[in-house]
Structure formats: structure tokens, C-alpha cells
Design a protein around this motif. Structure first.
Motif, PDB file in Angstrom:
ATOM      1  N   ALA A 107       0.826  -1.212   0.000  1.00 26.19           N
ATOM      2  CA  ALA A 107       0.000   0.000   0.000  1.00 26.19           C
ATOM      3  C   ALA A 107       0.856   1.256   0.000  1.00 26.19           C
ATOM      4  O   ALA A 107       0.578   2.225  -0.726  1.00 26.19           O
ATOM      5  CB  ALA A 107      -0.926  -0.015   1.214  1.00 26.19           C
ATOM      6  N   GLY A 108       1.915   1.261   0.801  1.00 23.56           N
ATOM      7  CA  GLY A 108       2.789   2.428   0.846  1.00 23.56           C
ATOM      8  C   GLY A 108       3.496   2.669  -0.474  1.00 23.56           C
ATOM      9  O   GLY A 108       3.575   3.808  -0.955  1.00 23.56           O
ATOM     10  N   ALA A 109       4.024   1.594  -1.076  1.00 20.67           N
ATOM     11  CA  ALA A 109       4.725   1.742  -2.353  1.00 20.67           C
ATOM     12  C   ALA A 109       3.774   2.154  -3.466  1.00 20.67           C
ATOM     13  O   ALA A 109       4.105   2.998  -4.305  1.00 20.67           O
ATOM     14  CB  ALA A 109       5.425   0.433  -2.709  1.00 20.67           C
ATOM     15  N   LEU A 110       2.569   1.578  -3.487  1.00 21.72           N
ATOM     16  CA  LEU A 110       1.609   1.879  -4.550  1.00 21.72           C
ATOM     17  C   LEU A 110       1.043   3.287  -4.408  1.00 21.72           C
ATOM     18  O   LEU A 110       0.891   4.022  -5.403  1.00 21.72           O
ATOM     19  CB  LEU A 110       0.481   0.850  -4.526  1.00 21.72           C
ATOM     20  N   ALA A 111       0.719   3.697  -3.183  1.00 19.55           N
ATOM     21  CA  ALA A 111       0.148   5.020  -2.972  1.00 19.55           C
ATOM     22  C   ALA A 111       1.121   6.128  -3.360  1.00 19.55           C
ATOM     23  O   ALA A 111       0.694   7.220  -3.768  1.00 19.55           O
ATOM     24  CB  ALA A 111      -0.267   5.179  -1.507  1.00 19.55           C
ATOM     25  N   SER A 112       2.417   5.857  -3.269  1.00 16.94           N
ATOM     26  CA  SER A 112       3.399   6.893  -3.599  1.00 16.94           C
ATOM     27  C   SER A 112       3.349   7.293  -5.067  1.00 16.94           C
ATOM     28  O   SER A 112       3.821   8.376  -5.437  1.00 16.94           O
ATOM     29  CB  SER A 112       4.808   6.412  -3.226  1.00 16.94           C
ATOM     30  N   VAL A 113       2.757   6.447  -5.912  1.00 15.36           N
ATOM     31  CA  VAL A 113       2.652   6.761  -7.335  1.00 15.36           C
ATOM     32  C   VAL A 113       1.820   8.022  -7.558  1.00 15.36           C
ATOM     33  O   VAL A 113       2.049   8.786  -8.496  1.00 15.36           O
ATOM     34  CB  VAL A 113       2.045   5.558  -8.100  1.00 15.36           C
ATOM     35  N   TRP A 114       0.845   8.278  -6.686  1.00 16.33           N
ATOM     36  CA  TRP A 114      -0.061   9.422  -6.853  1.00 16.33           C
ATOM     37  C   TRP A 114       0.254  10.590  -5.922  1.00 16.33           C
ATOM     38  O   TRP A 114      -0.512  11.539  -5.850  1.00 16.33           O
ATOM     39  CB  TRP A 114      -1.503   8.967  -6.621  1.00 16.33           C
ATOM     40  N   MET A 115       1.368  10.542  -5.214  1.00 22.23           N
ATOM     41  CA  MET A 115       1.642  11.618  -4.259  1.00 22.23           C
ATOM     42  C   MET A 115       2.037  12.898  -4.989  1.00 22.23           C
ATOM     43  O   MET A 115       2.606  12.869  -6.097  1.00 22.23           O
ATOM     44  CB  MET A 115       2.742  11.191  -3.285  1.00 22.23           C
ATOM     45  N   ALA A 117       2.786  15.808  -2.634  1.00 25.05           N
ATOM     46  CA  ALA A 117       3.390  16.634  -1.579  1.00 25.05           C
ATOM     47  C   ALA A 117       4.345  15.781  -0.749  1.00 25.05           C
ATOM     48  O   ALA A 117       4.170  14.565  -0.618  1.00 25.05           O
ATOM     49  CB  ALA A 117       2.307  17.234  -0.684  1.00 25.05           C
ATOM     50  N   SER A 118       5.337  16.443  -0.162  1.00 30.81           N
ATOM     51  CA  SER A 118       6.366  15.698   0.573  1.00 30.81           C
ATOM     52  C   SER A 118       5.804  15.042   1.824  1.00 30.81           C
ATOM     53  O   SER A 118       6.319  14.014   2.275  1.00 30.81           O
ATOM     54  CB  SER A 118       7.528  16.625   0.932  1.00 30.81           C
ATOM     55  N   TRP A 119       4.723  15.623   2.422  1.00 33.60           N
ATOM     56  CA  TRP A 119       4.159  15.005   3.623  1.00 33.60           C
ATOM     57  C   TRP A 119       3.546  13.642   3.304  1.00 33.60           C
ATOM     58  O   TRP A 119       3.509  12.748   4.160  1.00 33.60           O
ATOM     59  CB  TRP A 119       3.125  15.915   4.283  1.00 33.60           C
ATOM     60  N   GLN A 120       3.084  13.473   2.065  1.00 30.13           N
ATOM     61  CA  GLN A 120       2.554  12.169   1.658  1.00 30.13           C
ATOM     62  C   GLN A 120       3.675  11.126   1.598  1.00 30.13           C
ATOM     63  O   GLN A 120       3.472   9.965   1.935  1.00 30.13           O
ATOM     64  CB  GLN A 120       1.861  12.297   0.300  1.00 30.13           C
ATOM     65  N   LEU A 121       4.851  11.563   1.188  1.00 27.87           N
ATOM     66  CA  LEU A 121       6.003  10.660   1.165  1.00 27.87           C
ATOM     67  C   LEU A 121       6.324  10.166   2.573  1.00 27.87           C
ATOM     68  O   LEU A 121       6.665   8.991   2.769  1.00 27.87           O
ATOM     69  CB  LEU A 121       7.210  11.381   0.571  1.00 27.87           C
ATOM     70  N   LEU A 122       6.190  11.055   3.561  1.00 32.35           N
ATOM     71  CA  LEU A 122       6.465  10.661   4.942  1.00 32.35           C
ATOM     72  C   LEU A 122       5.486   9.580   5.403  1.00 32.35           C
ATOM     73  O   LEU A 122       5.867   8.654   6.134  1.00 32.35           O
ATOM     74  CB  LEU A 122       6.358  11.877   5.871  1.00 32.35           C
ATOM     75  N   ILE A 123       4.225   9.686   4.985  1.00 32.37           N
ATOM     76  CA  ILE A 123       3.220   8.706   5.400  1.00 32.37           C
ATOM     77  C   ILE A 123       3.393   7.399   4.640  1.00 32.37           C
ATOM     78  O   ILE A 123       3.402   6.312   5.232  1.00 32.37           O
ATOM     79  CB  ILE A 123       1.803   9.278   5.194  1.00 32.37           C
ATOM     80  N   TYR A 124       3.552   7.481   3.308  1.00 29.03           N
ATOM     81  CA  TYR A 124       3.600   6.264   2.495  1.00 29.03           C
ATOM     82  C   TYR A 124       4.896   5.498   2.708  1.00 29.03           C
ATOM     83  O   TYR A 124       4.882   4.299   3.001  1.00 29.03           O
ATOM     84  CB  TYR A 124       3.430   6.617   1.019  1.00 29.03           C
ATOM     85  N   TRP A 125       6.025   6.193   2.543  1.00 26.94           N
ATOM     86  CA  TRP A 125       7.311   5.534   2.714  1.00 26.94           C
ATOM     87  C   TRP A 125       7.656   5.337   4.179  1.00 26.94           C
ATOM     88  O   TRP A 125       8.126   4.270   4.578  1.00 26.94           O
ATOM     89  CB  TRP A 125       8.414   6.367   2.059  1.00 26.94           C
ATOM     90  N   GLY A 126       7.428   6.388   4.963  1.00 26.33           N
ATOM     91  CA  GLY A 126       7.860   6.336   6.350  1.00 26.33           C
ATOM     92  C   GLY A 126       6.987   5.475   7.220  1.00 26.33           C
ATOM     93  O   GLY A 126       7.435   4.460   7.769  1.00 26.33           O
ATOM     94  N   LEU A 127       5.703   5.833   7.327  1.00 27.34           N
ATOM     95  CA  LEU A 127       4.817   5.167   8.275  1.00 27.34           C
ATOM     96  C   LEU A 127       4.399   3.775   7.808  1.00 27.34           C
ATOM     97  O   LEU A 127       4.656   2.769   8.486  1.00 27.34           O
ATOM     98  CB  LEU A 127       3.584   6.032   8.519  1.00 27.34           C
ATOM     99  N   LEU A 128       3.769   3.682   6.641  1.00 27.81           N
ATOM    100  CA  LEU A 128       3.228   2.398   6.189  1.00 27.81           C
ATOM    101  C   LEU A 128       4.330   1.371   5.932  1.00 27.81           C
ATOM    102  O   LEU A 128       4.292   0.248   6.447  1.00 27.81           O
ATOM    103  CB  LEU A 128       2.397   2.598   4.920  1.00 27.81           C
TER     104      LEU A 128
END
Length: 452
Positions: A107-115, A117-128
Motif C-alpha cells: 500500500a505504501g509503495a503503490l500510494a506513492s505513485v499518486w503523491m 506533496a512531501s508530507w505524503q512521502l512521509l506517510i507512504y514511505w515512512g509510516l506504512l
């Protein structure tokens, strides 16, 4: 007559025949194979951040510090989740925990395709991704090995430990080629699919315990499946507080934090952007990083052999000192083409990459006995926190100084510090060596800060 009665009594105590069957091909090997593939699928993401720093910076204008912060959160959560992963598996079962963890990584790797903003990167790559990969850290392989194997545990542990390096060997060149030819989004989708593909195998073929299929562990005797463990997480925290009152813990954790800083945080995250800055093609740099994964398998096995024969403290000091020296020379070795000195660095660094693990584990066993596995989990967490700090600061340094040279020199100095920290760990005396005959034990930190 008495012998007949005793035989009958023993027979009554045996589990039913279907629970004692020993198939020609034991189910444990299927579980081990699924575990191996799962670790490879989960490790796919680890190949990605170093490849995407430059493309993300170019497309979105995000600083390398911002991108490095997302990688730092991922690494920190990986380390901090690991000590609790075994407790989660005891409570909810291996299959459920691993299936959820793989889904989070995908989910984190796939969601990053549509990011955008940088805060989305923190959630997708960092948190998930951080929580997902942390739930499949060393605790996963250790739990599977301990439950399903009595014989061949060392072999299986070695094979499953090699799975992470195997994933790096497979996915680094593949993702580098995809990024170079098709952009970063297809590479992220590839990583997500790699994690998702493994989920059905985990759900259909993985079992939590041999008793679930009426088997004894490989090479062992049948045991009933224990009830879901409660309080394991509480014990994990208690052991941390107890160990934190001793000097050796802080020395081990500090040195291992530098280990993580100089491997995952530095080389795995920033080597490819550094090589690209020096006009080396990204696929070539990724291939060099993959070769490190090959030699770290050899280095770890050899380090384990040395740990059985020599003082673990001195081995760690040698490993860290040599690593630091090699990092000081790296800025002079890198260039557009791969020359023999660069090949020597890659081979040497691969041999040294995780060679620190066997002596660190040995020192944890020596100092903390039956709690050593949990203590090592926390020491491993410090490894990832160190990696996280340098993943972030390395990007900041690149933004500020326009290059990575200062990062390599600082890492070399830190490795020298880790060598000294390893040497000053005092050996724990064997039981009975104390003058009063009372077995020795780790003592609280003294005024000098080093404890025992």
C-alpha cells in the motif's frame, strides 16, 4: 507383566498417530521456503529509496533532506517495531501478522505513485512501509526457525538471513533498469506487486505452528500448540529498562547505531546518488550495491566462525576500524567508470557489512543471558535509529555542501569511535569467578558512565 503395563502406560501418554507422523518431505521446509520468499518480497522496497532520491528531487523539487526524512522514518520504525514483532506473532499468529505487513508495504509503495506533496512521502514511505517491514524483521525468521525446526536450525537461520541480501541482489538491478528506462513510478509499482504476490502464498501455505497440521517440528518431538502469549510486549519493555541500567548495553547500542549509520543509512541510501553525482550510470551503481549483498552473506558466515574462536570485542573493533578507513578513501575511488580499487572497496565493504552481527549477538548473550534475544532486539533498534539519522542528515549535507564528501569523512570518524566503544566493554566473569562465589551480573552504570 510389569514391563507390559509400563509399555501400555507410555503408549497412553503418546499423542495420536497422526500427530507423530514423520513425512518423507517435512512441511517445515515448505514453511521455510515461504518465509524465504516473503522476506525477499518485503525486502524489495529496501532497493528503492536510493534509486529515487534524484528522480523525486528533479520532478517535485523536494530537497534531499525532505526525501531523506521519509527514509529515516521508515528505518526508525523498522527498528522500533522489530522488538515487538515476536510478541505480535505470539499473540495473533505468524500468518496474520505477515500478511498484514506485506499489505502495508504494498500500500505504501503503490500510494506513492499518486503523491504530490512531501508530507505524503512521509506517510507512504515512512509510516506504512516502516511498520510493514519492521513486522518482518529478524523476529519473523527467528520465530519460524524456533517453532518449526529443532535440527538444522543453524542452516535455516543462515538461509533466511541471506534472504534479505538475495532480495537486494534481485531487485536493485531490476529497479535501477526500470527507473532508467521508464521512470520511478513503474519501479514503485513493481515493488508493490512483489509484496502483494507473496500474500496468497503466506495465507495458503504458512502455518503458525507444527501442531496446526499434526506434526512435530523437524528433528524434534511433538508439542501441543501453546496458548496465545500475553504480556510479551510488557516483558520486552521491562527488559529494555533493566538493560538500560547497565553500561554494556549503551556501548553495544551506541556502536551498533554507528553500524547502521554507516551501512543502511549511508551506503544503502546515499551511495547511488553519490555515484550519480560523479557521473556513474545509475544501473552500474545499483549493480555495485547489489554485489555488496552477495559478499555480506560470505562475510557474515565467516564472522560467525571467527566469533566462536576469538574475543568478540576485538573482532568488532577490527571490523569498525577497517570500515572507517575504507569510507575515508571512498571519495577518491568513485568515478564514471568502475576501476579495480572501486571493486576492491565493494568486495571489502560487502564482507564487512553485517559481519558485526555475530559478535554483537555473542556479547548480548554473554552479558544478558536468557534476556539476550530481547536485548539484541533493542540493540537492533538502535542500529536502525542510527541509520535513520544518517539517511536524513546525509541528504541535508548534500543540499548544504553540494556533495557527499563530508558525509564519508564523518562516517569514518564515527566508525573509529565505535571501535573504541567495543574495546572498552568489560567481559562478564563466568559464574563462580567472583571472590564471594556469587555469579557476576551486569551492574548499573557507574559514575564513569561505562558501568562494568
Amino acid at each position: 507383566m510389569t514391563e507390559t503395563v509400563e509399555n501400555a502406560a507410555r503408549a497412553d501418554r503418546r499423542p495420536p498417530r497422526d500427530k507423530r507422523r514423520r513425512p518423507r518431505f517435512h512441511r517445515a521446509w515448505i514453511v521455510a521456503a515461504v518465509t524465504f520468499v516473503t522476506i525477499i518480497g518485503g525486502a524489495a522496497f529496501n532497493s528503492l529509496p536510493g534509486l529515487l532520491i534524484d528522480p523525486l528531487h528533479t520532478e517535485f523539487g523536494w530537497t534531499r533532506g525532505e526525501i531523506g526524512l521519509a527514509v529515516a522514518i521508515d528505518m526508525a520504525l523498522y527498528g522500533l517495531t522489530a522488538p515487538f514483532a515476536a510478541a505480535l506473532m505470539d499473540r495473533f499468529g505468524i500468518r496474520r501478522v505477515v500478511a498484514v505487513a506485506l499489505t502495508m508495504v504494498a500500500a505504501g509503495a503503490l500510494a506513492s505513485v499518486w503523491m504530490t506533496a512531501s508530507w505524503q512521502l512521509l506517510i507512504y514511505w515512512g509510516l506504512l512501509v516502516g511498520l510493514g517491514t519492521g513486522s518482518m524483521a529478524m523476529a519473523f525468521a527467528a520465530t519460524v526457525t524456533n517453532r518449526w525446526f529443532v535440527a538444522r536450525r543453524g542452516l535455516v537461520t543462515g538461509i533466511l538471513t541471506a534472504a534479505g541480501a538475495s532480495g537486494q541482489l534481485v531487485f536493485l538491478p531490476l529497479c535501477a533498469w526500470i527507473v532508467d528506462r521508464h521512470g520511478w513510478r513503474p519501479a514503485s509499482i513493481t515493488v508493490a506487486l512483489a509484496a502483494l504476490v507473496v500474500v496468497p502464498f503466506v495465507w495458503l501455505l504458512m502455518r503458525d505452528h507444527p501442531a496446526d497440521v499434526g506434526l512435530a517440528p523437524y528433528g524434534g518431538t511433538y508439542l501441543e500448540k501453546p496458548a496465545p502469549a500475553r504480556g510479551a510486549a510488557r516483558r520486552t519493555v521491562r527488559v529494555l529498562f533493566d538493560a538500560a541500567r547497565t553500561g554494556p548495553f549503551w556501548l553495544l547500542a551506541g556502536a551498533f547505531a554507528i553500524c547502521g549509520a554507516s551501512t543502511n543509512g549511508l551506503i544503502r541510501t546515499h551511495f547511488i546518488p553519490f555515484a550519480h553525482d560523479n557521473h556513474m550510470p545509475v544501473p552500474v551503481a545499483a549493480s555495485l550495491l547489489a554485489v555488496i549483498g552477495v559478499f555480506d552473506i560470505i562475510g557474515t558466515i565467516f564472522s560467525g566462525w571467527l566469533t566462536d574462536r576469538y574475543d568478540a570485542r576485538r573482532l568488532l573493533a577490527v571490523y569498525y576500524a577497517l570500515r572507517g578507513i575504507s569510507l575515508l578513501f571512498l571519495p577518491e575511488l568513485i568515478g564514471p567508470d568502475v576501476q579495480p580499487p572501486m571493486i576492491f572497496f565493494i568486495v571489502f565493504y560487502g564482507l564487512d557489512w553485517v559481519a558485526t552481527v555475530p559478535p554483537t549477538m555473542a556479547l548480548c548473550r554473554e552479558q544478558y543471558g536468557e534476556d539476550s534475544a530481547i536485548v539484541f532486539g533493542w540493540v537492533l533498534a538502535s542500529h536502525q535509529v542510527g541509520a535513520a539519522v544518517v539517511a536524513f542528515l546525509g541528504g541535508v549535507a548534500r543540499d548544504v555542501f553540494g556533495g557527499y564528501d563530508v558525509v564519508w569523512y564523518a562516517a569514518g570518524a564515527l566508525c573509529a569511535m565505535a571501535a573504541l566503544m567495543s574495546l572498552v566493554i568489560r567481559r562478564r566473569r563466568a559464574p563462580g569467578d567472583a571472590a564471594d562465589g556469587v555469579p557476576d551480573a551486569p551492574q548499573p552504570v557507574d559514575a564513569g558512565g561505562l558501568g562494568r
